[in-house]
Design an enzyme around this catalytic site. Structure first.
Site, PDB file in Angstrom:
ATOM      1  N   GLU A 131       0.836  -1.162   0.058  1.00 47.51           N
ATOM      2  CA  GLU A 131       0.035  -0.013   0.002  1.00 47.51           C
ATOM      3  C   GLU A 131       0.981   1.176   0.066  1.00 47.51           C
ATOM      4  OE1 GLU A 131      -3.691   1.609   2.857  1.00 47.51           O
ATOM      5  OE2 GLU A 131      -2.053   0.575   3.658  1.00 47.51           O
ATOM      6  N   LYS A 177     -10.363   2.673  -1.519  1.00 43.08           N
ATOM      7  CA  LYS A 177     -10.641   1.950  -0.317  1.00 43.08           C
ATOM      8  C   LYS A 177     -11.939   2.274   0.279  1.00 43.08           C
ATOM      9  CE  LYS A 177      -7.603   1.419   3.754  1.00 43.08           C
ATOM     10  NZ  LYS A 177      -6.367   1.749   4.318  1.00 43.08           N
ATOM     11  N   CYS A 195      -5.657  -3.073   2.749  1.00 41.02           N
ATOM     12  CA  CYS A 195      -5.174  -2.694   4.213  1.00 41.02           C
ATOM     13  C   CYS A 195      -6.377  -2.912   5.047  1.00 41.02           C
ATOM     14  CB  CYS A 195      -4.409  -1.473   4.479  1.00 41.02           C
ATOM     15  SG  CYS A 195      -3.482  -1.626   6.045  1.00 41.02           S
TER      16      CYS A 195
END
Length: 289
Positions: A42, A115, A152
């Site tokens: 990331e 995300k 993540c």
């Protein structure tokens, strides 16, 4: 169809060009080892800037068409015949996202995932920098299979993995930046982090690949040491390969997508789902009204 995947990890410096060069070196090395899909961690272009609240870092965000990592990886993907999910800090008008650009093996930009789950805790102040993603969870029919990519904090939510599986994913990928909890040195989440994702692989009967960063990065208030430990599981959640906590690494594993599809179908976890009973999942407090 057999597919070889690679997980990578490395330390990031303040030198953006050097970080891009390291990423390219690892991608080339992984491709030389036979990898068809290579995962980089990331936000690898810079140190993990979310350790602090600083408006200066908004200048790091770029539109996808102007991002140097995305453009460089399009060329690499075409040259090496590899699929590359590329994590980057995206500016879209006056909005900012933590995003992945999916690049197919011919260098085509297939689209963007933003995300969905944005954390906020000491050393991980992402809500200051990123809006919650508006793309929904996505899967990508690449040259080397249909893959889902979360980012993540997404990896802690079983709903993310299940939605990607329902959309047709055959393999799950998670670029990551996680390590110490700087407010409490006694907390080591590494094993918990891995087990959460092993559960996604087991519950959805498909492999999972996680790439994390390494190194110690110092912010204005918080210092975080990232614990690496990038790994690959098989379709039962068993770990096939794991990197150490502090070393640069490339891991590879090969999967037979047809054999795994037959195994997944025979196992019955999708056949026996009861979506009509899952209404509480659509609420925050578990109560339907």
């Amino acid at each position: 169809m057999k597919v070889t995947v690679a997980a990578t990890q490395f330390a990031c410096s303040i030198d953006r060009a050097a970080n891009l060069a390291t990423a390219e070196r690892l991608i080339r090395d992984a491709a030389a080892r036979g990898a068809n899909i290579v995962l980089i961690q990331e936000l690898f272009e810079t140190p993990y800037f979310c350790k602090d609240h600083s408006a200066a870092y908004f200048d790091e965000a770029l539109p996808v068409e102007a991002n140097p990592a995305v453009q460089r990886c399009k060329v690499l993907a075409r040259e090496l015949n590899v699929v590359l999910p590329v994590s980057f800090y995206e500016r879209a008008g006056n909005a900012f996202y933590n995003s992945v650009a999916m690049i197919d093996a011919d260098g085509t930009l297939m689209g963007i995932y933003r995300k969905a789950h944005i954390p906020e805790s000491p050393g991980y102040h992402e809500k200051f920098y990123f809006s919650p993603g508006d793309t929904g969870f996505k899967v990508w029919r690449t040259r080397f299979g249909t893959i889902g990519v979360g980012i993540c904090w997404d990896q802690w939510f079983p709903e993310s993995a299940r939605v990607m599986a329902l959309l047709g994913a055959e393999i799950l990928f998670y670029p990551t930046a996680i390590g110490a909890e700087p407010q409490d040195a006694s907390i080591d989440s590494r094993d918990h982090w891995q087990r959460a994702m092993q559960g996604h692989a087991a519950a959805n009967v498909m492999p999972l690949i996680a790439s994390n960063r390494i190194g110690t990065e110092r912010g204005e208030r918080w210092t975080v040491t990232y614990y690496g430990s990038s790994f690959i599981t098989d379709q039962t959640g068993a770990i096939l390969g794991q990197a150490d906590r502090d070393g640069e690494a490339i891991l590879t594993a090969t999967f037979d997508l047809v054999a795994m599809r037959k195994y997944r179908e025979a196992w019955g976890v999708f056949r026996d789902r009861r979506p009509e009973l899952y209404g509480p999942l659509l609420t925050l407090d578990g109560h339907t009204r």
